[in-house]
Enzyme design. Structure first.
Site, PDB file in Angstrom:
ATOM      1  N   GLY A 249       0.912  -1.215  -0.004  1.00 57.61           N
ATOM      2  CA  GLY A 249       0.027  -0.030  -0.036  1.00 57.61           C
ATOM      3  C   GLY A 249       0.732   1.341   0.134  1.00 57.61           C
ATOM      4  O   GLY A 249       0.195   2.391  -0.154  1.00 57.61           O
ATOM      5  N   ASP A 250       2.362   1.311   0.073  1.00 61.67           N
ATOM      6  CA  ASP A 250       2.996   2.155   0.045  1.00 61.67           C
ATOM      7  C   ASP A 250       3.235   2.883  -1.138  1.00 61.67           C
ATOM      8  O   ASP A 250       3.716   2.368  -2.201  1.00 61.67           O
ATOM      9  CB  ASP A 250       4.445   1.895   0.518  1.00 61.67           C
ATOM     10  CG  ASP A 250       5.343   3.060   0.932  1.00 61.67           C
ATOM     11  OD1 ASP A 250       5.502   3.494   2.000  1.00 61.67           O
ATOM     12  OD2 ASP A 250       5.874   3.485   0.036  1.00 61.67           O
ATOM     13  N   THR A 251       2.912   4.193  -1.440  1.00 63.88           N
ATOM     14  CA  THR A 251       2.817   4.919  -2.573  1.00 63.88           C
ATOM     15  C   THR A 251       4.311   4.920  -3.334  1.00 63.88           C
ATOM     16  O   THR A 251       4.324   4.962  -4.456  1.00 63.88           O
ATOM     17  CB  THR A 251       2.071   6.166  -2.481  1.00 63.88           C
ATOM     18  OG1 THR A 251       2.902   6.922  -1.533  1.00 63.88           O
ATOM     19  CG2 THR A 251       0.691   6.106  -2.399  1.00 63.88           C
ATOM     20  N   LEU A 253       6.630   2.899  -2.584  1.00 65.53           N
ATOM     21  CA  LEU A 253       7.031   1.452  -2.971  1.00 65.53           C
ATOM     22  C   LEU A 253       6.708   1.214  -4.467  1.00 65.53           C
ATOM     23  O   LEU A 253       7.271   0.898  -5.314  1.00 65.53           O
ATOM     24  CB  LEU A 253       6.819   0.494  -1.973  1.00 65.53           C
ATOM     25  CG  LEU A 253       6.832  -0.827  -2.541  1.00 65.53           C
ATOM     26  CD1 LEU A 253       8.339  -1.246  -2.596  1.00 65.53           C
ATOM     27  CD2 LEU A 253       6.120  -1.822  -1.357  1.00 65.53           C
TER      28      LEU A 253
END
Length: 295
Positions: A249-251, A253
DNA sequence: GTCCAGGTCATCG
DNA sequence: CGATGACATGGA
């Protein structure tokens, strides 16, 4: 009185690549840097000890001021720095992985970069909550205000920096602070929840380490309201250096994976899971290198 | 003005 | 269950 010790450097270590990461935001207040030295602090026996880390050719030199009860101070500082800069890890198994996967080869230019951690679990969790949903610049501003309102000021070798607040102090968080510092209600509640969990001893780094599986550790953290999968994995990656902790969910990443052509759809979790199978055991290191590729 | 940033939870259907 | 909206703010 001044005291010092040295740490022999491991093979694959590039101080300046690590320093670049530490210098990514000017609002950082928990440590200061210059061209070859880091100035920061460590809490030992309820006392905040400022110290410096200077890069020499083959070693790091730690400097601090002696006080009365500093018998085991040296050992604690060395352990802390090794943990913070992840100096004990053998990266020789990591680079072949990057070399074998065509689209990961660009990351080899970061050879010597270590996964810069957050040794304090409390700080790691608070920082993950602060960073939720907002851009990093704003997140650093928010952290800066929190630390200066509730933390401890330090000065060493002419540098001024701060030590992160205790859980007890963050229990004092209220609407007055929230309104004048642009925190959302959610973030304040979440920070208080973390502070409570630590103050009551329900969550601690020791407790986390005593659990035998990744899933159990993740579950302990996500029981805190405000800590979802992303935050739990972020903390496990930055604090325990958990290899398989992927901040789904990390933008940043997903952006980096997309940039390198490793995924085609930034919202497709399945593609991200599939990708990470190619770097098994090094998922968090790969994530850190991917973040670094965005700087 | 709109959309998105190092997300999470409550509240729906 | 999966989808949707609120949250605070700044920058593109």
């Amino acid at each position: 009185m001044n005291a010092k010790t040295t740490i022999t450097l491991p093979r694959e270590f590039d101080f300046y690549k690590c320093l670049k990461f530490l210098q990514r935001n000017e609002e950082e207040c928990l440590f200061k840097t210059d061209h070859d030295t880091i100035y920061t602090s460590l809490k030992i026996h309820e006392e905040v000890v400022p110290f410096s880390i200077k890069a020499l050719d083959q070693e790091l030199e730690l400097n601090w001021s002696i006080n009365e009860n500093s018998e085991d101070l040296k050992d604690a500082l060395v352990i802390h720095v090794k943990e913070w800069l992840d100096l004990e890890r053998d990266l020789n198994a990591f680079y072949p992985k990057l070399d074998e996967t065509p689209n990961l080869k660009p990351l080899l230019r970061f050879k010597g970069l270590r996964l810069i951690g957050i040794p304090s679990l409390f700080e790691a969790l608070c920082w993950s909550v602060i960073g939720q949903q907002i851009n990093l610049n704003f997140a650093y501003k928010l952290k800066n205000r929190l630390v200066k309102a509730y933390g401890t000021q330090c000065e060493y070798q002419g540098k001024v920096f701060w030590h992160f607040p205790t859980p007890e102090r963050l229990l004092e968080l209220d609407d007055t602070f929230r309104e004048s510092n642009q925190y959302s209600r959610g973030k304040i509640n979440y920070l208080r929840n973390i502070a409570e969990a630590f103050a009551e001893g329900y969550v601690s780094k020791e407790k986390l380490k005593s659990l035998s599986s990744f899933e159990e550790r993740q579950r302990l953290l996500t029981q805190i309201k405000g800590i979802g999968e992303w935050s739990a994995n972020y903390a496990l990656m930055k604090c325990l250096h958990e290899p398989q902790a992927i901040p789904f969910g990390d933008t940043g990443l997903t952006q980096a994976l997309f940039n390198l052509g490793l995924i085609t759809d930034r919202k497709d979790r399945y593609q991200i899971e599939e990708f990470f199978k190619s770097v098994e055991e090094w998922e968090s290191y790969t994530t850190f290198y991917l973040w670094y590729s965005l700087m």
